[in-house]
Design a protein around this motif. Structure first.
Motif, PDB file in Angstrom:
ATOM      1  N   GLY A 116      59.648 -18.098 -34.921  1.00 20.29           N
ATOM      2  CA  GLY A 116      59.232 -17.538 -36.193  1.00 20.29           C
ATOM      3  C   GLY A 116      60.388 -17.029 -37.023  1.00 20.29           C
ATOM      4  N   LYS A 117      61.429 -16.531 -36.373  1.00 19.18           N
ATOM      5  CA  LYS A 117      62.582 -16.019 -37.094  1.00 19.18           C
ATOM      6  C   LYS A 117      63.298 -17.125 -37.860  1.00 19.18           C
ATOM      7  CE  LYS A 117      66.620 -13.037 -36.392  1.00 19.18           C
ATOM      8  NZ  LYS A 117      67.431 -12.314 -35.381  1.00 19.18           N
ATOM      9  N   ALA A 118      63.386 -18.305 -37.252  1.00 21.29           N
ATOM     10  CA  ALA A 118      64.021 -19.439 -37.927  1.00 21.29           C
ATOM     11  C   ALA A 118      63.215 -19.849 -39.157  1.00 21.29           C
ATOM     12  CB  ALA A 118      64.153 -20.611 -36.968  1.00 21.29           C
ATOM     13  N   TYR A 119      61.903 -19.888 -39.013  1.00 19.97           N
ATOM     14  CA  TYR A 119      61.059 -20.266 -40.145  1.00 19.97           C
ATOM     15  C   TYR A 119      61.082 -19.202 -41.232  1.00 19.97           C
ATOM     16  CZ  TYR A 119      59.326 -24.162 -37.427  1.00 19.97           C
ATOM     17  OH  TYR A 119      59.253 -25.342 -36.725  1.00 19.97           O
ATOM     18  N   ALA A 120      61.237 -17.945 -40.836  1.00 19.48           N
ATOM     19  CA  ALA A 120      61.377 -16.881 -41.825  1.00 19.48           C
ATOM     20  C   ALA A 120      62.654 -17.077 -42.628  1.00 19.48           C
ATOM     21  CB  ALA A 120      61.378 -15.515 -41.134  1.00 19.48           C
ATOM     22  N   GLY A 121      63.726 -17.517 -41.954  1.00 15.87           N
ATOM     23  CA  GLY A 121      64.972 -17.783 -42.651  1.00 15.87           C
ATOM     24  C   GLY A 121      64.830 -18.905 -43.654  1.00 15.87           C
ATOM     25  N   LEU A 122      64.181 -19.981 -43.260  1.00 19.98           N
ATOM     26  CA  LEU A 122      63.981 -21.114 -44.167  1.00 19.98           C
ATOM     27  C   LEU A 122      63.105 -20.709 -45.345  1.00 19.98           C
ATOM     28  CD1 LEU A 122      64.406 -24.103 -44.794  1.00 19.98           C
ATOM     29  CD2 LEU A 122      62.458 -24.636 -43.303  1.00 19.98           C
ATOM     30  N   THR A 123      62.071 -19.924 -45.074  1.00 21.27           N
ATOM     31  CA  THR A 123      61.183 -19.447 -46.140  1.00 21.27           C
ATOM     32  C   THR A 123      61.923 -18.538 -47.104  1.00 21.27           C
ATOM     33  OG1 THR A 123      59.260 -19.565 -44.671  1.00 21.27           O
ATOM     34  CG2 THR A 123      59.053 -18.192 -46.632  1.00 21.27           C
ATOM     35  N   LEU A 124      62.711 -17.605 -46.556  1.00 15.80           N
ATOM     36  CA  LEU A 124      63.474 -16.682 -47.390  1.00 15.80           C
ATOM     37  C   LEU A 124      64.434 -17.434 -48.305  1.00 15.80           C
ATOM     38  CD1 LEU A 124      64.438 -13.800 -48.143  1.00 15.80           C
ATOM     39  CD2 LEU A 124      66.023 -13.932 -46.206  1.00 15.80           C
ATOM     40  N   TYR A 125      65.120 -18.414 -47.745  1.00 16.82           N
ATOM     41  CA  TYR A 125      66.067 -19.161 -48.562  1.00 16.82           C
ATOM     42  C   TYR A 125      65.354 -19.959 -49.656  1.00 16.82           C
ATOM     43  CZ  TYR A 125      69.489 -22.276 -50.344  1.00 16.82           C
ATOM     44  OH  TYR A 125      70.290 -22.949 -51.230  1.00 16.82           O
ATOM     45  N   THR A 126      64.228 -20.562 -49.328  1.00 19.03           N
ATOM     46  CA  THR A 126      63.480 -21.354 -50.314  1.00 19.03           C
ATOM     47  C   THR A 126      63.047 -20.487 -51.488  1.00 19.03           C
ATOM     48  OG1 THR A 126      62.669 -22.806 -48.549  1.00 19.03           O
ATOM     49  CG2 THR A 126      61.491 -22.864 -50.644  1.00 19.03           C
ATOM     50  N   ILE A 127      62.568 -19.286 -51.205  1.00 24.38           N
ATOM     51  CA  ILE A 127      62.163 -18.376 -52.276  1.00 24.38           C
ATOM     52  C   ILE A 127      63.357 -17.968 -53.118  1.00 24.38           C
ATOM     53  CG2 ILE A 127      61.212 -16.089 -52.774  1.00 24.38           C
ATOM     54  CD1 ILE A 127      59.468 -16.424 -50.260  1.00 24.38           C
ATOM     55  N   ALA A 128      64.466 -17.630 -52.462  1.00 18.99           N
ATOM     56  CA  ALA A 128      65.671 -17.237 -53.190  1.00 18.99           C
ATOM     57  C   ALA A 128      66.175 -18.381 -54.070  1.00 18.99           C
ATOM     58  CB  ALA A 128      66.757 -16.798 -52.207  1.00 18.99           C
ATOM     59  N   GLN A 129      66.158 -19.593 -53.543  1.00 19.94           N
ATOM     60  CA  GLN A 129      66.593 -20.751 -54.306  1.00 19.94           C
ATOM     61  C   GLN A 129      65.695 -20.980 -55.515  1.00 19.94           C
ATOM     62  OE1 GLN A 129      68.800 -23.109 -55.733  1.00 19.94           O
ATOM     63  NE2 GLN A 129      69.438 -23.188 -53.585  1.00 19.94           N
ATOM     64  N   SER A 130      64.409 -20.786 -55.347  1.00 20.38           N
ATOM     65  CA  SER A 130      63.482 -20.994 -56.465  1.00 20.38           C
ATOM     66  C   SER A 130      63.746 -19.995 -57.590  1.00 20.38           C
ATOM     67  CB  SER A 130      62.031 -20.864 -55.979  1.00 20.38           C
ATOM     68  OG  SER A 130      61.695 -19.522 -55.678  1.00 20.38           O
ATOM     69  N   LEU A 131      64.120 -18.774 -57.239  1.00 16.89           N
ATOM     70  CA  LEU A 131      64.368 -17.749 -58.255  1.00 16.89           C
ATOM     71  C   LEU A 131      65.679 -17.993 -58.987  1.00 16.89           C
ATOM     72  CD1 LEU A 131      63.195 -14.569 -56.300  1.00 16.89           C
ATOM     73  CD2 LEU A 131      62.008 -15.730 -58.176  1.00 16.89           C
ATOM     74  N   ILE A 132      66.710 -18.403 -58.271  1.00 14.61           N
ATOM     75  CA  ILE A 132      68.001 -18.600 -58.925  1.00 14.61           C
ATOM     76  C   ILE A 132      68.036 -19.904 -59.725  1.00 14.61           C
ATOM     77  CG2 ILE A 132      69.268 -19.887 -57.135  1.00 14.61           C
ATOM     78  CD1 ILE A 132      71.565 -17.816 -57.635  1.00 14.61           C
ATOM     79  N   LEU A 133      67.173 -20.844 -59.365  1.00 10.04           N
ATOM     80  CA  LEU A 133      67.097 -22.103 -60.100  1.00 10.04           C
ATOM     81  C   LEU A 133      66.256 -21.979 -61.366  1.00 10.04           C
ATOM     82  CD1 LEU A 133      67.801 -25.142 -60.100  1.00 10.04           C
ATOM     83  CD2 LEU A 133      65.768 -25.521 -58.691  1.00 10.04           C
ATOM     84  N   LEU A 134      65.337 -21.021 -61.395  1.00 15.33           N
ATOM     85  CA  LEU A 134      64.384 -20.895 -62.502  1.00 15.33           C
ATOM     86  C   LEU A 134      65.052 -20.781 -63.877  1.00 15.33           C
ATOM     87  CD1 LEU A 134      61.478 -20.620 -63.510  1.00 15.33           C
ATOM     88  CD2 LEU A 134      61.619 -18.159 -62.985  1.00 15.33           C
ATOM     89  N   PRO A 135      66.055 -19.913 -64.068  1.00 19.31           N
ATOM     90  CA  PRO A 135      66.649 -19.822 -65.412  1.00 19.31           C
ATOM     91  C   PRO A 135      67.230 -21.141 -65.909  1.00 19.31           C
ATOM     92  CG  PRO A 135      67.292 -17.939 -64.065  1.00 19.31           C
ATOM     93  CD  PRO A 135      66.622 -18.917 -63.146  1.00 19.31           C
ATOM     94  N   LEU A 136      67.841 -21.898 -65.026  1.00 18.75           N
ATOM     95  CA  LEU A 136      68.404 -23.187 -65.443  1.00 18.75           C
ATOM     96  C   LEU A 136      67.288 -24.149 -65.853  1.00 18.75           C
ATOM     97  CD1 LEU A 136      70.961 -24.894 -65.766  1.00 18.75           C
ATOM     98  CD2 LEU A 136      70.616 -25.694 -63.421  1.00 18.75           C
ATOM     99  N   LEU A 137      66.179 -24.117 -65.151  1.00 14.76           N
ATOM    100  CA  LEU A 137      65.051 -24.974 -65.516  1.00 14.76           C
ATOM    101  C   LEU A 137      64.481 -24.575 -66.874  1.00 14.76           C
ATOM    102  CD1 LEU A 137      63.169 -25.237 -62.084  1.00 14.76           C
ATOM    103  CD2 LEU A 137      64.729 -26.896 -63.125  1.00 14.76           C
ATOM    104  N   VAL A 138      64.466 -23.281 -67.158  1.00 14.61           N
ATOM    105  CA  VAL A 138      64.001 -22.816 -68.468  1.00 14.61           C
ATOM    106  C   VAL A 138      64.908 -23.365 -69.561  1.00 14.61           C
ATOM    107  CG1 VAL A 138      63.656 -20.792 -69.938  1.00 14.61           C
ATOM    108  CG2 VAL A 138      62.927 -20.732 -67.542  1.00 14.61           C
TER     109      VAL A 138
END
Length: 269
Positions: A116-138
């Protein structure tokens, strides 16, 4: 129009050169995948790329959700604050925070292995990536000339170009079986150079242009080549979540630069 020429390479350095390292959790084998039986290697690759596909799908779903639920004016205000705040240094702070989150996500993925810890890491990174990518998509939607933000003309093109690059590099590694582990040091130097130029542009006020963005695309393509090679040769058996996270990080950052390149070229027309 906002100019978005910033190095967004993660500081996630994969600590898997030594597969018997204590950094890996108990679920990982000391046996590198390249030395495992064919059936085990095939299972590792299947799990790695299925997790990669799931992460990409989750990233797309999150971006669509943001555009669906956040008012356009709010997105534009956030984007202006991100890229223009504190003379551009606000973006540096965001990148530092993103790098810290990425480090934690990678650490969890490595230590947790198939838990579960590994999947939490992948989930955390995916969310962080989505937030930092959002302004560029805008900004990318603004480049299309659509007032309501519903036109995504540049984005599908960037997705296609990124997919072609990743597909070509992946195919080359799989067909040749070449080991590109030696690229690690060269790529690290390239990242430091990219970051140094970006910070220098903020301090001295010069603009980052086409050569800078092309260098970013080439550098991130090198990371895709490097990470794909490590999936075949270096990761220990059982570390497929960490492997998928590393690939996802490289591909997402490559997309970042490809999209910037297309935006810059369209702005020149």
């Amino acid at each position: 129009m906002l100019r978005v020429n910033t190095p967004q390479r993660l500081t996630m350095r994969n600590q898997y050169q030594t597969t018997s390292s204590s950094a890996w959790g108990a679920g990982a084998s000391a046996l590198p995948v390249s030395e495992a039986p064919a059936e085990t290697r095939a299972d590792f690759l299947k799990k790695t790329y299925s997790h990669l596909a799931a992460a990409v799908a989750a990233l797309v779903a999150l971006e669509l959700l943001y555009f669906a639920i956040v008012p356009r004016d709010t997105l534009l205000s956030i984007t202006g604050a991100v890229f223009g705040g504190f003379g551009g240094f606000g973006w540096v702070g965001i990148l530092i925070a993103f790098a810290a989150v990425s480090y934690v996500a990678q650490k969890w993925a490595i230590e947790g292995v198939d838990s579960g810890k590994a999947y939490a890491g992948l989930t955390l990174y995916t969310i962080a990536q989505s937030l930092i990518l959002l302004p560029l998509l805008v900004v990318a939607t603004t480049f299309t000339g659509s007032d309501d933000g519903t036109s995504f003309g540049l984005i599908p093109t960037a997705v296609l170009v990124t997919a072609l690059i990743v597909g070509g590099l992946t195919g080359f590694v799989f067909v040749t079986g070449a080991n590109f582990n030696w690229l690690g040091g060269i790529l690290a130097v390239g990242v430091l150079g990219l970051i140094g130029i970006f910070i220098g542009s903020l301090i001295f006020g010069f603009e980052l242009g086409l050569i800078f963005i092309v260098f970013g695309v080439v550098l991130m393509s090198g990371f895709v080549l490097y990470e794909t090679s490590n999936v075949l040769h270096t990761y220990p058996v059982g570390s497929h979540v960490a492997a998928s996270l590393a690939l996802f990080a490289s591909i997402a950052t490559l997309f970042w630069y490809v999209l910037q390149l297309l935006m810059l070229l369209q702005n020149r027309d």
